[in-house]
Design a protein around this motif. Structure first.
Motif, PDB file in Angstrom:
ATOM      1  N   UNK A 128       8.246  13.769 -11.356  1.00  0.00           N
ATOM      2  CA  UNK A 128       7.062  14.277 -10.675  1.00  0.00           C
ATOM      3  C   UNK A 128       6.581  13.242  -9.676  1.00  0.00           C
ATOM      4  N   UNK A 129       6.137  13.685  -8.512  1.00  0.00           N
ATOM      5  CA  UNK A 129       5.682  12.764  -7.479  1.00  0.00           C
ATOM      6  C   UNK A 129       4.203  12.467  -7.517  1.00  0.00           C
ATOM      7  N   UNK A 130       3.494  12.969  -8.540  1.00  0.00           N
ATOM      8  CA  UNK A 130       2.041  12.820  -8.556  1.00  0.00           C
ATOM      9  C   UNK A 130       1.542  11.444  -8.925  1.00  0.00           C
ATOM     10  N   UNK A 131       2.285  10.700  -9.736  1.00  0.00           N
ATOM     11  CA  UNK A 131       1.850   9.383 -10.201  1.00  0.00           C
ATOM     12  C   UNK A 131       2.783   8.300  -9.667  1.00  0.00           C
ATOM     13  N   UNK A 132       2.212   7.111  -9.457  1.00  0.00           N
ATOM     14  CA  UNK A 132       2.974   5.981  -8.943  1.00  0.00           C
ATOM     15  C   UNK A 132       3.168   4.870  -9.977  1.00  0.00           C
ATOM     16  N   UNK A 133       2.215   4.747 -10.931  1.00  0.00           N
ATOM     17  CA  UNK A 133       2.201   3.567 -11.794  1.00  0.00           C
ATOM     18  C   UNK A 133       2.214   3.910 -13.279  1.00  0.00           C
ATOM     19  N   UNK A 192      -2.082   6.456 -10.287  1.00  0.00           N
ATOM     20  CA  UNK A 192      -1.702   6.670  -8.890  1.00  0.00           C
ATOM     21  C   UNK A 192      -2.029   5.411  -8.092  1.00  0.00           C
ATOM     22  N   UNK A 193      -1.605   5.365  -6.821  1.00  0.00           N
ATOM     23  CA  UNK A 193      -1.904   4.195  -6.001  1.00  0.00           C
ATOM     24  C   UNK A 193      -3.269   4.273  -5.334  1.00  0.00           C
ATOM     25  N   UNK A 194      -3.983   5.371  -5.520  1.00  0.00           N
ATOM     26  CA  UNK A 194      -5.254   5.556  -4.829  1.00  0.00           C
ATOM     27  C   UNK A 194      -6.362   4.716  -5.457  1.00  0.00           C
ATOM     28  N   UNK A 195      -7.314   4.326  -4.622  1.00  0.00           N
ATOM     29  CA  UNK A 195      -8.401   3.448  -5.027  1.00  0.00           C
ATOM     30  C   UNK A 195      -9.669   3.905  -4.311  1.00  0.00           C
ATOM     31  N   UNK A 196     -10.809   3.709  -4.935  1.00  0.00           N
ATOM     32  CA  UNK A 196     -12.088   3.993  -4.282  1.00  0.00           C
ATOM     33  C   UNK A 196     -12.831   2.673  -4.086  1.00  0.00           C
ATOM     34  N   UNK A 197     -13.319   2.457  -2.879  1.00  0.00           N
ATOM     35  CA  UNK A 197     -14.081   1.256  -2.563  1.00  0.00           C
ATOM     36  C   UNK A 197     -15.448   1.650  -2.003  1.00  0.00           C
ATOM     37  N   UNK A 198     -16.458   0.855  -2.322  1.00  0.00           N
ATOM     38  CA  UNK A 198     -17.797   1.047  -1.764  1.00  0.00           C
ATOM     39  C   UNK A 198     -18.229  -0.291  -1.187  1.00  0.00           C
ATOM     40  N   UNK A 242      14.234  -4.364   4.683  1.00  0.00           N
ATOM     41  CA  UNK A 242      13.162  -4.156   3.716  1.00  0.00           C
ATOM     42  C   UNK A 242      13.451  -2.876   2.947  1.00  0.00           C
ATOM     43  N   UNK A 243      13.297  -2.941   1.635  1.00  0.00           N
ATOM     44  CA  UNK A 243      13.465  -1.768   0.781  1.00  0.00           C
ATOM     45  C   UNK A 243      12.150  -1.542   0.034  1.00  0.00           C
ATOM     46  N   UNK A 244      11.509  -0.404   0.273  1.00  0.00           N
ATOM     47  CA  UNK A 244      10.291  -0.041  -0.440  1.00  0.00           C
ATOM     48  C   UNK A 244      10.693   0.675  -1.732  1.00  0.00           C
ATOM     49  N   UNK A 245      10.426   0.028  -2.865  1.00  0.00           N
ATOM     50  CA  UNK A 245      10.929   0.513  -4.151  1.00  0.00           C
ATOM     51  C   UNK A 245       9.782   1.048  -5.005  1.00  0.00           C
ATOM     52  N   UNK A 246       9.878   2.304  -5.398  1.00  0.00           N
ATOM     53  CA  UNK A 246       8.940   2.889  -6.359  1.00  0.00           C
ATOM     54  C   UNK A 246       9.428   2.662  -7.781  1.00  0.00           C
ATOM     55  N   UNK A 275       0.843  -1.196   0.000  1.00  0.00           N
ATOM     56  CA  UNK A 275       0.000   0.000   0.000  1.00  0.00           C
ATOM     57  C   UNK A 275       0.881   1.250   0.000  1.00  0.00           C
ATOM     58  N   UNK A 276       0.624   2.166  -0.925  1.00  0.00           N
ATOM     59  CA  UNK A 276       1.375   3.411  -0.963  1.00  0.00           C
ATOM     60  C   UNK A 276       2.105   3.647  -2.269  1.00  0.00           C
ATOM     61  N   UNK A 277       1.972   2.757  -3.257  1.00  0.00           N
ATOM     62  CA  UNK A 277       2.571   3.010  -4.559  1.00  0.00           C
ATOM     63  C   UNK A 277       3.979   2.483  -4.724  1.00  0.00           C
ATOM     64  N   UNK A 278       4.345   1.479  -3.949  1.00  0.00           N
ATOM     65  CA  UNK A 278       5.677   0.902  -4.075  1.00  0.00           C
ATOM     66  C   UNK A 278       5.594  -0.610  -3.897  1.00  0.00           C
ATOM     67  N   UNK A 279       6.699  -1.276  -4.159  1.00  0.00           N
ATOM     68  CA  UNK A 279       6.793  -2.722  -3.981  1.00  0.00           C
ATOM     69  C   UNK A 279       7.866  -3.022  -2.940  1.00  0.00           C
TER      70      UNK A 279
END
Length: 413
Positions: free
Chosen positions: A89-94, A398-404, A33-37, A21-25
């Motif tokens: 730019x930091x706006x997009x993750x994927x 981006x890494x954001x998601x909407x759930x209902x 642990x290394x969180x890699x974007x 969660x957060x746009x990295x692997x």
């Protein structure tokens, strides 16, 4: 105790593990642990450490791909080019992942959060909204650098990356801000509404004194965005809340209406109701003999909601925090509750107040899977279980998601 060396700036060859969660692997190197974007699961990359505060983990950016995953693509935005390094730019993750790959990664994140936090094993499919991966974003926030140029911030930084355009933003919307100079340090809000009008608001955060307090000064006009969804028109203050994906309001109201299924003549609560989008749908369901209570902490949003729903007398409005209003014993117990809390989620106090009224159905709209999982766990403690979940890629690239989610009592009365 030996102090761990700072790895910042060091380049590591790592094999990329699962998405987080957060746009990295997640990768591992020498026991850390290394969180890699900018990487994908299964890849082998060279990653440059960008942030190392010590301890068991650090953060890094992929700067070279040695073995690519099948879902890797060339980023459509030049500001996401790997060659830019920290100037990306930091706006997009994927940007480097295909649309199908992005949705698979997001589904994995939702499933992992639900299992880890709420203890629920749930198969997740993330749905694509109409319009594709680009030109979907109707609202953007930009910052201004020391030279007066508008842009977006680098990831986890206050540094501004100037841009000429943004390919996920509505075509032409940024022309009003990127072709001129602004006061350094200002923050800009750009809203392209349903009529095609583009509204730009600039706030200068240079400290000024008013009644002994430092305040922000508006340096360019505000206004009202005119939006349409669910067959109605809505006026929204430019800096107010409205779903940023052009297709999201119609998609979400359709799902909320189906899951809520408020009875004719019944009572519905719309918590964190904003300018009245979901309240309008609930009002149609309960009809003139029913009632809908919209609760919203922003007084300006409530004013807009009152104007937007003036033809629906069955809707009443409460300006105040959900935590305070939901405990008001003068409110009739609801048959249905719809809540669309901020990114942090509803939290224990709201969950306890809502479940104390024992509604037959609770519809939870969430823009953060971790917060959703926390709330689902709290609802479970109060005798409610999640019975349906729909997830949407409402923020492509981006890494954001909407759930209902629909929650129902385990032992209905």
């Amino acid at each position: 105790m030996t102090e761990r060396p700072d790895w910042t700036g060091r380049r590591l060859e790592v094999e990329i593990g699962p998405v987080a969660h957060g746009g990295h692997c997640v990768a591992r190197y020498e026991g850390r642990v290394v969180f890699v974007r900018h990487a994908l699961p299964g890849e082998v990359v060279v990653a440059e450490v960008t942030d190392d505060a010590g301890g068991g983990f650090c953060r890094a950016d992929a700067v070279e791909v040695l073995t690519a995953a099948p879902g890797r693509v060339s980023p459509p935005c030049p500001m996401a080019d790997m060659a830019l390094g920290r100037d990306r730019c930091g706006g997009c993750d994927w940007q480097h992942a295909s649309g199908e790959t992005q949705r698979e990664l997001k589904a994995a994140v939702i499933a992992e959060q639900l299992q880890r936090i709420a203890g629920i094993d749930w198969p997740v499919r993330v749905q694509e909204l109409p319009g594709g991966l680009l030109r979907w974003r109707s609202r953007s926030r930009l910052a201004v650098d020391r030279k007066g140029r508008a842009g977006f911030r680098a990831h986890r930084s206050h540094r501004v990356i100037p841009v000429e355009d943004c390919p996920i933003t509505v075509e032409g919307a940024l022309a009003e801000v990127t072709n001129r100079r602004w006061r350094p340090g200002a923050e800009l809000t750009v809203a392209a509404d349903s009529t095609g009008d583009v509204h730009v608001t600039a706030v200068d955060h240079k400290p000024q004194r008013r009644h002994g307090r430092a305040v922000a000064r508006q340096v360019q006009g505000s206004g009202v965005a005119r939006e349409s969804a669910a067959g109605r028109s809505f006026d929204v203050e430019v800096q107010g809340f409205w779903q940023v994906h052009k297709a999201a309001p119609d998609a979400f109201t359709e799902v909320v209406a189906r899951l809520a299924a408020a009875p004719v003549g019944g009572v519905a609560w719309d918590l964190y109701g904003g300018v009245g989008l979901f309240a309008a749908v609930l009002a149609e369901q309960v009809g003139p003999a029913g009632s809908v209570v919209l609760v919203e902490s922003s007084k300006r949003a409530v004013e807009d909601a009152v104007a937007n729903l003036r033809d629906l007398p069955q809707v009443s409005f409460r300006a105040g925090t959900v935590e305070a209003v939901a405990t008001d014993e003068d409110l009739s117990a609801p048959d249905v509750v719809v809540l669309d809390p901020p990114r942090k989620g509803a939290g224990r106090d709201v969950v306890e107040s809502v479940t104390a009224r024992r509604p037959a159905r609770i519809v939870h709209v969430a823009c953060d899977p971790a917060a959703l999982a926390r709330d689902v766990g709290l609802f479970a403690e109060r005798g409610y279980r999640m019975t349906e979940l729909e997830a949407f890629d409402a923020f492509p690239m981006t890494h954001h998601i909407e759930c209902i989610a629909l929650l129902e009592p385990v032992d209905p009365d």
